[in-house]
Design a protein around this motif. Sequence first.
Motif, mmCIF file in Angstrom:
data_model
loop_
_atom_site.group_PDB
_atom_site.id
_atom_site.type_symbol
_atom_site.label_atom_id
_atom_site.label_comp_id
_atom_site.label_asym_id
_atom_site.label_seq_id
_atom_site.Cartn_x
_atom_site.Cartn_y
_atom_site.Cartn_z
ATOM 1 N N ILE A 73 34.320 -45.228 -20.362
ATOM 2 C CA ILE A 73 34.906 -44.326 -19.370
ATOM 3 C C ILE A 73 34.637 -42.880 -19.748
ATOM 4 C CG2 ILE A 73 37.074 -43.488 -18.387
ATOM 5 C CD1 ILE A 73 38.042 -46.472 -18.579
ATOM 6 N N ALA A 74 34.833 -42.539 -21.018
ATOM 7 C CA ALA A 74 34.575 -41.168 -21.472
ATOM 8 C C ALA A 74 33.114 -40.794 -21.309
ATOM 9 C CB ALA A 74 35.023 -41.023 -22.928
ATOM 10 N N ASN A 76 30.975 -42.002 -19.155
ATOM 11 C CA ASN A 76 30.636 -41.895 -17.736
ATOM 12 C C ASN A 76 31.236 -40.667 -17.065
ATOM 13 O OD1 ASN A 76 29.065 -44.165 -17.811
ATOM 14 N ND2 ASN A 76 30.710 -45.528 -17.187
ATOM 15 N N ARG A 77 32.216 -40.070 -17.657
ATOM 16 C CA ARG A 77 32.804 -38.857 -17.099
ATOM 17 C C ARG A 77 31.922 -37.637 -17.349
ATOM 18 N NH1 ARG A 77 39.172 -39.726 -18.465
ATOM 19 N NH2 ARG A 77 39.543 -41.123 -16.721
ATOM 20 N N THR A 78 31.025 -37.720 -18.325
ATOM 21 C CA THR A 78 30.158 -36.566 -18.627
ATOM 22 C C THR A 78 28.884 -36.610 -17.871
ATOM 23 O OG1 THR A 78 29.212 -37.737 -20.514
ATOM 24 C CG2 THR A 78 31.086 -36.277 -20.928
#
Length: 78
Positions: A73-74, A76-78
């Motif tokens: 998740i982290a 894919n947030r960038t």
Amino acid sequence: MTVRLSGPLSDFVSANVGEHGDYENVSEYVRDLIRRDKEQREAKEFERLKAELAHAYAAPESSYKPLTAADVIARNRT
């Protein structure tokens, strides 16, 4: 939707529609062409995806690293 054809294209469609053609009417012919184009594009995309997955699965086991859901998740947030 309106499509205008003239000359050789119109003749070609006319030869494929009606009593001696493969289609009853022009609309049926156009729908079939669109379906075929859609299927062809989907097949190309599927082949691209298969190639991408084959490449990923060919990577050596040592190139993999464990990730948690939070890591994914982290990332894919960038």
